[in-house]
Design a protein around this motif. Structure first.
Motif, mmCIF file in Angstrom:
data_model
loop_
_atom_site.group_PDB
_atom_site.id
_atom_site.type_symbol
_atom_site.label_atom_id
_atom_site.label_comp_id
_atom_site.label_asym_id
_atom_site.label_seq_id
_atom_site.Cartn_x
_atom_site.Cartn_y
_atom_site.Cartn_z
ATOM 1 N N ALA A 51 31.882 -26.251 43.832
ATOM 2 C CA ALA A 51 32.390 -27.420 44.547
ATOM 3 C C ALA A 51 33.131 -28.264 43.520
ATOM 4 O O ALA A 51 32.617 -28.512 42.429
ATOM 5 C CB ALA A 51 31.249 -28.208 45.173
ATOM 6 N N ILE A 52 34.330 -28.681 43.855
ATOM 7 C CA ILE A 52 35.153 -29.477 42.944
ATOM 8 C C ILE A 52 35.226 -30.906 43.483
ATOM 9 O O ILE A 52 35.613 -31.123 44.631
ATOM 10 C CB ILE A 52 36.583 -28.898 42.823
ATOM 11 N N LEU A 57 34.057 -35.828 52.011
ATOM 12 C CA LEU A 57 32.727 -36.290 51.670
ATOM 13 C C LEU A 57 32.739 -36.868 50.265
ATOM 14 O O LEU A 57 33.348 -36.314 49.363
ATOM 15 C CB LEU A 57 31.733 -35.130 51.733
ATOM 16 N N ARG A 58 32.038 -37.983 50.123
ATOM 17 C CA ARG A 58 31.963 -38.651 48.818
ATOM 18 C C ARG A 58 30.518 -38.683 48.334
ATOM 19 O O ARG A 58 29.625 -39.086 49.063
ATOM 20 C CB ARG A 58 32.497 -40.071 48.923
ATOM 21 N N ILE A 59 30.344 -38.323 47.084
ATOM 22 C CA ILE A 59 29.000 -38.270 46.515
ATOM 23 C C ILE A 59 28.406 -39.663 46.330
ATOM 24 O O ILE A 59 27.193 -39.825 46.238
ATOM 25 C CB ILE A 59 29.003 -37.463 45.201
ATOM 26 N N ARG A 60 29.239 -40.670 46.321
ATOM 27 C CA ARG A 60 28.767 -42.049 46.129
ATOM 28 C C ARG A 60 28.512 -42.784 47.445
ATOM 29 O O ARG A 60 28.187 -43.964 47.435
ATOM 30 C CB ARG A 60 29.780 -42.826 45.299
ATOM 31 N N THR A 61 28.635 -42.089 48.557
ATOM 32 C CA THR A 61 28.405 -42.697 49.873
ATOM 33 C C THR A 61 27.111 -42.123 50.441
ATOM 34 O O THR A 61 27.027 -40.920 50.724
ATOM 35 C CB THR A 61 29.592 -42.413 50.818
ATOM 36 N N ALA A 62 26.113 -42.970 50.603
ATOM 37 C CA ALA A 62 24.776 -42.512 51.020
ATOM 38 C C ALA A 62 24.821 -41.690 52.309
ATOM 39 O O ALA A 62 24.143 -40.669 52.415
ATOM 40 C CB ALA A 62 23.837 -43.704 51.173
ATOM 41 N N ALA A 63 25.610 -42.090 53.269
ATOM 42 C CA ALA A 63 25.674 -41.380 54.551
ATOM 43 C C ALA A 63 26.294 -39.991 54.412
ATOM 44 O O ALA A 63 26.128 -39.145 55.298
ATOM 45 C CB ALA A 63 26.474 -42.200 55.559
ATOM 46 N N HIS A 64 26.979 -39.729 53.312
ATOM 47 C CA HIS A 64 27.609 -38.425 53.109
ATOM 48 C C HIS A 64 26.690 -37.434 52.391
ATOM 49 O O HIS A 64 27.003 -36.240 52.338
ATOM 50 C CB HIS A 64 28.891 -38.576 52.284
ATOM 51 N N MET A 68 37.563 -31.341 29.973
ATOM 52 C CA MET A 68 37.328 -32.669 30.560
ATOM 53 C C MET A 68 36.413 -32.594 31.783
ATOM 54 O O MET A 68 35.955 -33.605 32.278
ATOM 55 C CB MET A 68 38.653 -33.330 30.944
ATOM 56 N N ALA A 69 36.147 -31.385 32.259
ATOM 57 C CA ALA A 69 35.287 -31.210 33.433
ATOM 58 C C ALA A 69 33.827 -31.253 33.017
ATOM 59 O O ALA A 69 33.448 -30.745 31.971
ATOM 60 C CB ALA A 69 35.582 -29.879 34.104
ATOM 61 N N THR A 70 33.007 -31.856 33.842
ATOM 62 C CA THR A 70 31.562 -31.779 33.699
ATOM 63 C C THR A 70 31.085 -30.812 34.779
ATOM 64 O O THR A 70 31.365 -31.013 35.955
ATOM 65 C CB THR A 70 30.902 -33.153 33.877
ATOM 66 N N VAL A 71 30.406 -29.761 34.366
ATOM 67 C CA VAL A 71 29.977 -28.705 35.282
ATOM 68 C C VAL A 71 28.465 -28.774 35.441
ATOM 69 O O VAL A 71 27.734 -28.859 34.453
ATOM 70 C CB VAL A 71 30.389 -27.316 34.742
ATOM 71 N N ILE A 72 28.015 -28.736 36.679
ATOM 72 C CA ILE A 72 26.585 -28.686 36.971
ATOM 73 C C ILE A 72 26.333 -27.354 37.659
ATOM 74 O O ILE A 72 26.835 -27.112 38.756
ATOM 75 C CB ILE A 72 26.151 -29.869 37.862
ATOM 76 N N ALA A 73 25.599 -26.484 36.986
ATOM 77 C CA ALA A 73 25.276 -25.164 37.529
ATOM 78 C C ALA A 73 23.868 -25.205 38.104
ATOM 79 O O ALA A 73 22.936 -25.624 37.435
ATOM 80 C CB ALA A 73 25.378 -24.106 36.433
ATOM 81 N N VAL A 74 23.748 -24.740 39.340
ATOM 82 C CA VAL A 74 22.463 -24.763 40.041
ATOM 83 C C VAL A 74 22.112 -23.347 40.472
ATOM 84 O O VAL A 74 22.863 -22.721 41.219
ATOM 85 C CB VAL A 74 22.525 -25.682 41.284
ATOM 86 N N ARG A 115 36.775 -32.181 46.847
ATOM 87 C CA ARG A 115 38.161 -31.736 47.012
ATOM 88 C C ARG A 115 38.253 -30.275 47.422
ATOM 89 O O ARG A 115 39.139 -29.905 48.171
ATOM 90 C CB ARG A 115 38.962 -31.962 45.728
ATOM 91 N N LYS A 116 37.366 -29.427 46.885
ATOM 92 C CA LYS A 116 37.379 -28.004 47.215
ATOM 93 C C LYS A 116 35.947 -27.496 47.249
ATOM 94 O O LYS A 116 35.099 -27.968 46.514
ATOM 95 C CB LYS A 116 38.170 -27.212 46.167
ATOM 96 N N LEU A 117 35.719 -26.495 48.081
ATOM 97 C CA LEU A 117 34.387 -25.922 48.238
ATOM 98 C C LEU A 117 34.515 -24.398 48.263
ATOM 99 O O LEU A 117 35.446 -23.860 48.848
ATOM 100 C CB LEU A 117 33.770 -26.427 49.543
#
Length: 96
Positions: free
Chosen positions: A23-24, A1-8, A68-74, A32-34
């Motif tokens: 989620a990586i 799955l790609r975050i830049r693909t609307a259908a995904h 170098m990672a950007t982390v989004i915590a929800v 890549r990983k969940l």
């Protein structure tokens, strides 16, 4: 799955809601990983202060270990935080 693909986006949202853990994504936005458990280094545990709940603290400490990672915590019931290099770059407001 790609975050830049609307259908995904719908299947991606569904997958993220079903699995606890990180989620990586790679630099191209591909999942890549969940369900990854973020385990901080001993240095991060002693030098990086806790921030919010477990998810936000874990994300902040991980970002210290991988600057170098950007982390989004929800949170399930609260704000969203953006973290990088152990710092909080932004946080959404949570209305009680």
């Amino acid at each position: 799955l790609r975050i830049r693909t609307a259908a995904h986006l719908a299947p991606l949202r569904h997958a993220l809601a079903q699995v606890d853990g990180a989620a990586i994504f790679d630099a191209q936005g591909s999942l890549r990983k969940l369900g990854v458990r973020l385990i901080p280094s001993a240095e991060a545990e002693t030098t990086v202060e806790a921030f919010g709940g477990t998810r936000h603290t874990s994300g902040r400490r991980y970002s210290h270990d991988d600057p170098m990672a950007t982390v989004i915590a929800v949170s399930e019931d609260g704000p969203v935080s953006v973290l990088r290099d152990g710092a909080v770059l932004g946080r959404s407001r949570h209305n009680d």
